[in-house]
Design an enzyme around this catalytic site. Structure first.
Site, PDB file in Angstrom:
ATOM      1  N   CYS A 105       0.799  -1.230   0.000  1.00 23.19           N
ATOM      2  CA  CYS A 105       0.000   0.000   0.000  1.00 23.19           C
ATOM      3  C   CYS A 105       0.826   1.271   0.000  1.00 23.19           C
ATOM      4  O   CYS A 105       0.311   2.348  -0.307  1.00 23.19           O
ATOM      5  CB  CYS A 105      -0.941   0.006   1.201  1.00 23.19           C
ATOM      6  N   HIS A 375      -8.692   3.169  -2.955  1.00 26.85           N
ATOM      7  CA  HIS A 375      -7.329   2.771  -2.578  1.00 26.85           C
ATOM      8  C   HIS A 375      -6.722   1.885  -3.666  1.00 26.85           C
ATOM      9  O   HIS A 375      -6.643   0.662  -3.509  1.00 26.85           O
ATOM     10  CB  HIS A 375      -7.394   2.039  -1.242  1.00 26.85           C
ATOM     11  N   CYS A 405      -0.857   2.324   6.461  1.00 30.16           N
ATOM     12  CA  CYS A 405      -0.468   0.983   6.895  1.00 30.16           C
ATOM     13  C   CYS A 405      -0.121   0.165   5.663  1.00 30.16           C
ATOM     14  O   CYS A 405      -0.468   0.528   4.535  1.00 30.16           O
ATOM     15  CB  CYS A 405      -1.586   0.323   7.698  1.00 30.16           C
ATOM     16  N   GLY A 407       0.256  -3.935   4.146  1.00 31.65           N
ATOM     17  CA  GLY A 407       0.031  -5.356   4.305  1.00 31.65           C
ATOM     18  C   GLY A 407       1.317  -6.105   4.613  1.00 31.65           C
ATOM     19  O   GLY A 407       2.379  -5.765   4.086  1.00 31.65           O
TER      20      GLY A 407
END
Length: 419
Positions: A105, A375, A405, A407
């Site tokens: 991300c 996103h 954040c 993954g």
């Protein structure tokens, strides 16, 4: 490589060696499978923002851009060949190099930071940090590897096994471990849509969005084509729900666990999009006659790791690390762009960072976040940089932070200054 500035005065001070931002643009962010960009290719979207970067800076010779880093998560072969093809296709010479970066991300925030550090380390004088993603085309495995070494899936180390835990379950872990209620998550999501809808209506995104003209094929509920292919131009983010309400979201069933609190309504949208930020050394910008186009500058970035099964807490670790590195306090930050992967983790991070007042007064995600905007994994970081820089220009703030954040259990943050 120059040492990082320490203290607000040093962060705000200008230097010929600064890494400055000349432009920061993005496509509309559109819903995967249903949105206006569902038939577009990720490299097609990248080509649009790369061409727009040149068009926005007509006095800049394409060859002056020495390297391009592209954040991408899901594309075939890491997206590197298709991305370089797109770069050449829109007018960059083969002397301009390109590579891709995958930090899930945070991939395109990582791309921006990589280019910035290349400039600081005298590898290059100018480059582009970009990102691209078509989750419509490439989300078949839901970002979970299908052919991983079996020993890892059966590892005695819990954190190793948890690296492939579905993201929705990590959201449920954060909610249950840290007391984030379903009601709070739904209220947060509604506010994200309200802010994004207001920003769109006020034209706040107009300066950062590049329209995309692409193909469109209507299909029925079974996925069968209806009529012929047409050409459309996507001009706005199409995932924002101006009519979102607490009552509407309360009707949604948990998406990841029968007794859970994370739903399709209080989680980020699966999306398609691209973004690009042009960076160079301040002295280079002056030499090229671009000093008047400087939007701001990249100051620093930080990465922090955490347990994979609660990856959403990453920003609450990465942001303090970054601020400590730079000697900056939270009170010095005028605008925060915090990625809303899930309402659960965004709420936790706001609380843990002591930013409740900043959220209430619109310093955190004043124009909404990923729950409303979407996103597109590899493009999100660069999209957030674009929204941050244009937002600071509009409101007059100086210091901004982008964070998300990641993954498998990480957080990343970046600090920028407007000029």
């Amino acid at each position: 490589m120059a040492a990082l500035p320490r203290g607000l005065k040093a962060v705000l001070a200008k230097s010929p060696s600064d890494v400055v931002i000349i432009s920061s643009l993005r496509t509309p962010i559109c819903r995967s499978f249903k949105g206006q960009l569902r038939d577009a290719y990720p490299e097609e979207l990248l080509s649009v923002v790369l061409r727009a970067t040149l068009d926005a800076n007509p006095s800049l010779a394409p060859a002056a851009v020495e390297d391009i880093a592209v954040g991408v998560v899901l594309s075939e072969l890491g997206g590197s060949k298709a991305a370089r093809m797109a770069m050449n296709h829109v007018g960059f010479p083969s002397t301009t190099s390109l590579y891709t970066a995958n930090r899930a991300c945070a991939s395109s925030l990582q791309a921006v930071a990589l280019v910035a550090n290349q400039i600081r380390g005298d590898m290059i004088s100018a480059g582009i940090g970009a990102g691209m993603e078509s989750m419509t085309r490439n989300y078949g495995s839901r970002a979970i590897p299908t052919d991983a070494w079996p020993a890892l899936k059966e590892s005695a180390v819990k954190d190793a096994r948890d690296c492939v835990m579905p993201m929705g379950l990590t959201s449920e872990n954060v909610a249950s471990r840290y007391g984030v209620s379903r009601a709070d998550q739904d209220a947060f999501a509604v506010e994200s849509h309200r802010r994004a809808a207001a920003a769109r209506a006020a034209g706040h995104f107009a300066s950062e969005i590049v329209p995309v003209t692409t193909r469109w094929q209507e299909v029925d509920k079974q996925g069968q084509k209806v009529g012929g292919e047409t050409v459309i131009t996507a001009r706005e983010d199409d995932g924002i729900r101006a009519n979102a309400s607490i009552e509407m979201l309360a009707k949604l069933k948990p998406a990841f666990s029968p007794e859970g609190a994370s739903t399709a309504g209080n989680s980020s949208q699966v999306s398609d999009g691209a973004a690009a930020t042009l960076l160079m050394r301040r002295s280079t910008a002056t030499e090229l006659g671009l000093a008047g186009s400087i939007m701001g500058r990249f100051v620093g970035a930080a990465i922090a790791g955490c347990a994979p099964d609660e990856m959403g807490i990453g920003p609450a670790l990465a942001i303090p690390k970054l601020l400590a590195q730079l000697g900056v306090e939270t009170s010095h930050v005028d605008r925060w762009e915090l990625n809303e992967a899930f309402a659960s983790q965004a709420i936790y991070c706001v609380r843990e960072l002591g930013l409740e007042k900043e959220w209430e007064t619109g310093k955190v995600n004043p124009d909404g976040g990923a729950i409303a905007l979407g996103h597109p994994l590899g493009a999100t970081g660069a999209r957030m940089v674009s929204t941050l820089m244009h937002g600071l220009k509009r409101t007059g703030g100086e210091v901004g932070v982008v964070s998300m954040c990641i993954g498998t259990g990480m957080g990343m943050s970046g600090l920028f200054v407007r000029e």
